[in-house]
Design an enzyme around this catalytic site. Sequence first.
Site, short mmCIF file in Angstrom:
data_model
loop_
_atom_site.label_atom_id
_atom_site.label_comp_id
_atom_site.label_asym_id
_atom_site.label_seq_id
_atom_site.Cartn_x
_atom_site.Cartn_y
_atom_site.Cartn_z
CG ASP A 100 -10.02 -0.75 5.27
OD1 ASP A 100 -9.64 -1.13 4.15
OD2 ASP A 100 -9.39 -0.99 6.32
CD GLN A 134 -3.54 -4.78 6.50
OE1 GLN A 134 -3.64 -3.71 5.91
NE2 GLN A 134 -3.93 -5.92 5.97
CE LYS A 140 -3.74 -2.52 2.21
NZ LYS A 140 -4.44 -2.90 3.44
N1 GUN Z 1 -6.88 -7.36 6.30
C1 GUN Z 1 -7.21 -8.10 5.22
N2 GUN Z 1 -7.88 -7.34 4.33
C2 GUN Z 1 -7.97 -6.11 4.86
C3 GUN Z 1 -8.54 -4.89 4.40
O1 GUN Z 1 -9.12 -4.78 3.32
N3 GUN Z 1 -8.41 -3.83 5.24
C4 GUN Z 1 -7.80 -3.91 6.45
N4 GUN Z 1 -7.76 -2.82 7.21
N5 GUN Z 1 -7.27 -5.03 6.90
C5 GUN Z 1 -7.35 -6.12 6.10
#
Ligand code: GUN
Length: 296
Positions: free
Chosen positions: A121, A98, A54
Amino acid sequence: MTGTSLILGKDISNSIYSELSVRIQTLKNGGTVPGLAVVLVGNDPASEVYVRMKGRKCEELGMHSVTVILPEETTQEGLLEKVRELNGDRAVHGFLIQLPLPPHIDEKIIINAIDPRKDVDCFHPVNVGKMLIGEPDFLPATPAGVQQMLVRSGVDTDGKHVVVVGRSNIVGKPMAAMMMQRGIGADSTVTVVHSRTKDLPSITKQADILIVAMGRPNFITADMVKEGAVVIDVGTNRIDDPDSPKGSKLVGDVDFDSVKGKTSAISPVPGGVGPMTICMLMANTVAAAERAAVSR
Ligand code: GUN
């Protein structure tokens, strides 16, 4: 039928990135550099990879990127303090925590503390609710990515029977909600099946469009798919593979080799949905920055 086409998130995300670059440049010309912060608690290796990807993508796009890595022992209050700080940081237009979090931290309390305007998200209940009533500020990244794959591959969803396999909060539930909305890439008749569904194959076989997010390697086999269906595989499962130098490989929830020949279009794993998630996260961040720039 004229064979099967592959729906490749890699290619589709690249064309979305080109569009985002133009919007990012416009924002920068107006004095706003879109900013994304990603918070990781602990050192889960898979999460570390995602967080790094990211950050790298932000930099590639010329966005402001903040990566916050907190120790596993971080308290819930300590993480809430970081969330409050990011809520107030004017250089950060969107941020995410995350998941998964260490077991001593309550995920719901943390998500509820995020300013919904920065919740790229789309996990905050306010944003989930807005999405459900068809007035979204954000769409959750993975389901939005799947929808873009359908739209940009010219798959007609209007009145089609979409079967979603899986009922997670991150993929299955929002995917179903999005496909039943009015509008382009939606207007579908939606059925959700999951681990407790009786005679699941009899339902998946009715799907014009089958979206699979079950988290079980190679779960969907050819006998569960209708001739000519479009199949989107959201699964990412690492399984043992003695033939690979790593000793493991990534497979989807769909048994690609057996299912492919039955479909009119199918997304592979890897190279299918995978690249779309980060792409839609970037799109949400750019949208958040555009809104912040207007209200400045
Ligand atoms: N862990 C796995 N997929 C995601 C996601 O799309 N967002 C976040 N914050 N954590 C994750």
